[in-house]
Write a protein that holds these residues in place. Structure first.
Motif, mmCIF file in Angstrom:
data_model
loop_
_atom_site.group_PDB
_atom_site.id
_atom_site.type_symbol
_atom_site.label_atom_id
_atom_site.label_comp_id
_atom_site.label_asym_id
_atom_site.label_seq_id
_atom_site.Cartn_x
_atom_site.Cartn_y
_atom_site.Cartn_z
ATOM 1 N N SER A 122 0.829 -1.210 0.000
ATOM 2 C CA SER A 122 0.000 0.000 0.000
ATOM 3 C C SER A 122 0.862 1.258 0.000
ATOM 4 N N ASP A 123 1.083 1.828 -1.173
ATOM 5 C CA ASP A 123 1.848 3.072 -1.254
ATOM 6 C C ASP A 123 1.089 4.215 -0.584
ATOM 7 N N PHE A 124 -0.245 4.139 -0.613
ATOM 8 C CA PHE A 124 -1.072 5.167 0.024
ATOM 9 C C PHE A 124 -0.854 5.180 1.534
ATOM 10 N N LEU A 125 -0.869 4.015 2.158
ATOM 11 C CA LEU A 125 -0.697 3.916 3.602
ATOM 12 C C LEU A 125 0.705 4.376 4.002
ATOM 13 N N ARG A 126 1.729 3.936 3.261
ATOM 14 C CA ARG A 126 3.098 4.366 3.569
ATOM 15 C C ARG A 126 3.230 5.891 3.495
ATOM 16 N N ARG A 127 2.612 6.467 2.469
ATOM 17 C CA ARG A 127 2.693 7.922 2.304
ATOM 18 C C ARG A 127 2.030 8.649 3.456
ATOM 19 N N ARG A 128 0.847 8.185 3.863
ATOM 20 C CA ARG A 128 0.117 8.840 4.952
ATOM 21 C C ARG A 128 0.913 8.782 6.256
ATOM 22 N N VAL A 129 1.534 7.632 6.531
ATOM 23 C CA VAL A 129 2.335 7.499 7.745
ATOM 24 C C VAL A 129 3.533 8.443 7.695
ATOM 25 N N CYS A 130 4.251 8.430 6.594
ATOM 26 C CA CYS A 130 5.465 9.242 6.491
ATOM 27 C C CYS A 130 5.165 10.738 6.502
ATOM 28 N N GLU A 131 4.013 11.132 5.967
ATOM 29 C CA GLU A 131 3.629 12.538 6.010
ATOM 30 C C GLU A 131 3.538 13.032 7.448
ATOM 31 N N LYS A 132 3.045 12.179 8.319
ATOM 32 C CA LYS A 132 2.890 12.565 9.721
ATOM 33 C C LYS A 132 4.198 12.487 10.496
ATOM 34 N N LEU A 133 5.218 11.876 9.892
ATOM 35 C CA LEU A 133 6.510 11.727 10.562
ATOM 36 C C LEU A 133 7.520 12.772 10.106
ATOM 37 N N VAL B 141 11.526 12.514 8.549
ATOM 38 C CA VAL B 141 11.251 11.460 7.572
ATOM 39 C C VAL B 141 10.737 12.093 6.280
ATOM 40 N N VAL B 142 11.434 11.820 5.169
ATOM 41 C CA VAL B 142 11.008 12.306 3.856
ATOM 42 C C VAL B 142 10.943 11.114 2.905
ATOM 43 N N LEU B 143 9.817 10.959 2.229
ATOM 44 C CA LEU B 143 9.587 9.842 1.325
ATOM 45 C C LEU B 143 9.791 10.275 -0.121
ATOM 46 N N ASP B 144 10.386 9.414 -0.920
ATOM 47 C CA ASP B 144 10.462 9.641 -2.363
ATOM 48 C C ASP B 144 9.151 9.147 -2.959
ATOM 49 N N ASN B 145 8.270 10.060 -3.334
ATOM 50 C CA ASN B 145 6.915 9.685 -3.760
ATOM 51 C C ASN B 145 6.903 8.819 -5.013
ATOM 52 N N ALA B 146 7.797 9.086 -5.941
ATOM 53 C CA ALA B 146 7.833 8.298 -7.177
ATOM 54 C C ALA B 146 8.218 6.846 -6.878
ATOM 55 N N LEU C 249 12.756 -2.284 -1.642
ATOM 56 C CA LEU C 249 13.135 -1.028 -2.289
ATOM 57 C C LEU C 249 13.336 0.049 -1.236
ATOM 58 N N GLU C 250 14.403 0.838 -1.399
ATOM 59 C CA GLU C 250 14.579 1.988 -0.523
ATOM 60 C C GLU C 250 13.722 3.127 -1.046
ATOM 61 N N LEU C 251 12.979 3.766 -0.133
ATOM 62 C CA LEU C 251 12.013 4.802 -0.504
ATOM 63 C C LEU C 251 12.401 6.158 0.048
ATOM 64 N N THR C 252 13.643 6.290 0.480
ATOM 65 C CA THR C 252 14.101 7.506 1.138
ATOM 66 C C THR C 252 14.094 8.697 0.183
ATOM 67 N N GLY C 253 13.496 9.786 0.657
ATOM 68 C CA GLY C 253 13.476 11.002 -0.128
ATOM 69 C C GLY C 253 14.691 11.876 0.142
ATOM 70 N N GLN C 254 14.857 12.890 -0.667
ATOM 71 C CA GLN C 254 15.990 13.799 -0.535
ATOM 72 C C GLN C 254 15.946 14.533 0.806
ATOM 73 N N ASP C 255 17.096 14.612 1.462
ATOM 74 C CA ASP C 255 17.269 15.311 2.740
ATOM 75 C C ASP C 255 16.576 14.613 3.910
#
Length: 397
Positions: free
Chosen positions: A334-345, A350-355, A365-371
């Motif tokens: 669930s990319d949606f669930l991961r995004r919602r959790v990381c948004e609150k973190l 915590v920064v997520l690479d949305n793509a 897969l590593e999903l780490t966003g920039q910075d």
């Protein structure tokens, strides 16, 4: 050595046959809707030839029938990978819990008695395992049976994080304490992170699926977890209520509900299903939320809030965070669930690479966003492989 790993659910059976120590999966199979006379599903795959057997609308009236069906396929001239089931030397189970037995234990009469003693803590789970173990013992009388108990990984949690505020004598006499579960999954994640990090690390593993939990891991060891003593605790689950006020039971009885109605509400009609009124499957709940279903949206937000609550608490326990991991059916897909959790973190850096997040479904897969100050991963758990290795490594005392 041929090792069979068996995972037992309340209405399901899953099998994987390994050739150890090569860790080669020779065959796998599953039976769903066990107990049905006309609507069960049975699947068997020979991974050496690629042949697949898929039966729907079939009869699997009990665990005995499902186990017998799989064992027959193993030796069938058309589908089999063994000349005789006697070639199976060991059977490993992802057993739930047994009084005074944690970690990996041969399933002796004493260990079985411990499973029976703590049956009220995991009635559906332990009942299924006890039945399946009995059937398998009859079919494989010379094999060694090992229970890899789901409480084992959490034995390193400090006592101050395991004790409830109950009379200390209850801990001494009855074993009342937070036990934790999903050891096979969180333990596997700890092993993977050990290889990725190459040294010491602080991590939080989010096992999100039909049953969900969050675990704080430091240098490969569990230091805290969301589960309590029973499976009816922690995060909300697909249909179980999770953390709850202990006096709610008596309140509902006072309001006129029967014990059976209360148990059903807690164990079968609660959680994501109870709040959403749509399904216990998050995929359907997400679809309903996108269509404007307010209760579906609310169920997702309750789930997300619980996950974030435990992550924040464990962040403080760990004194920071190096890795955040999502695993299990929901966590991996669930990319949606991961995004919602990381948004609150975001407050924790915590920064997520949305793509990458949107492209990730069931793969490591590593999903780490920039910075990002925390490395974020989706890691498919492989509980069966972990159990196969532990079963192979087991040495009788």
């Amino acid at each position: 050595m041929k090792i069979l790993v068996c995972n037992v659910g309340s209405t399901s059976l899953k099998f994987k046959l390994y050739d150890m120590p090569a860790c080669t999966v020779l065959s796998q199979g599953k039976a769903e809707r066990v107990g049905s006379l006309d609507d069960a599903i049975f699947q068997y795959e020979n991974l050496q030839t690629g042949s697949l057997l898929n039966e729907e609308k079939t009869a699997i009236p009990d665990y005995r029938a499902g186990i017998r069906r799989y064992l027959d396929c193993l030796t069938d001239p058309q589908t089999g990978v063994l000349s005789s089931v006697s070639q199976i030397e060991r059977v490993g189970y992802k057993t739930t819990l047994s009084k005074n037995h944690f970690g990996d234990h041969e399933l002796t009469d004493e260990v079985i008695e411990g499973m029976c003693a703590w049956l009220p803590l995991a009635t559906l789970h332990n009942t299924g395992y006890l039945q399946a173990i009995g059937v398998m013992r009859e079919a494989l009388p010379d094999a060694i049976f090992l229970g890899c108990f789901e409480t084992g990984f959490h034995r390193d949690i400090p006592l101050e994080r395991r004790l409830y505020g109950v009379p200390y004598e209850w801990y001494e006499r009855y074993g009342v304490q937070r036990l934790g579960y999903h050891s096979a999954s969180h333990g596997y994640i700890a092993d993977v992170l050990g290889k990725i990090s190459g040294g010491s690390y602080r991590a939080i593993s989010c096992h999100l699926g039909g049953s969900s939990s969050v675990c704080a891991i430091q240098d490969g060891k569990s230091v805290d977890t969301s589960f309590g003593m029973s499976l009816q605790s922690g995060l909300i689950h697909a249909a179980r209520v999770g953390d709850m006020d202990c006096d709610l039971y008596e309140f509902l009885r006072h309001e006129g509900l029967s014990d059976a109605q209360i148990h059903e509400g807690f164990e079968k009609k609660g959680g994501l299903l109870g709040i959403s009124g749509v399904s216990s499957d998050l995929r359907y709940i997400e679809a309903a939320a996108k269509d404007g279903n307010e209760r579906a949206r609310l169920a997702i937000e309750v789930f997300v809030s619980g996950i974030v609550h435990y992550i924040g608490s464990f962040y403080m326990d760990l004194g920071g965070l190096d890795y955040l991991v999502f695993t299990a059916g929901i966590g991996e897909n669930s990319d949606f669930l991961r995004r919602r959790v990381c948004e609150k973190l975001g407050v924790l850096g915590v920064v997520l690479d949305n793509a990458k997040n949107e492209a990730c479904h069931g793969t490591l897969l590593e999903l780490t966003g920039q910075d990002s100050k925390v490395r974020v991963f989706a890691i498919p758990t492989n509980e069966e492989l972990g159990i196969a290795r532990r079963t192979y490594d087991y040495v009788r005392p």
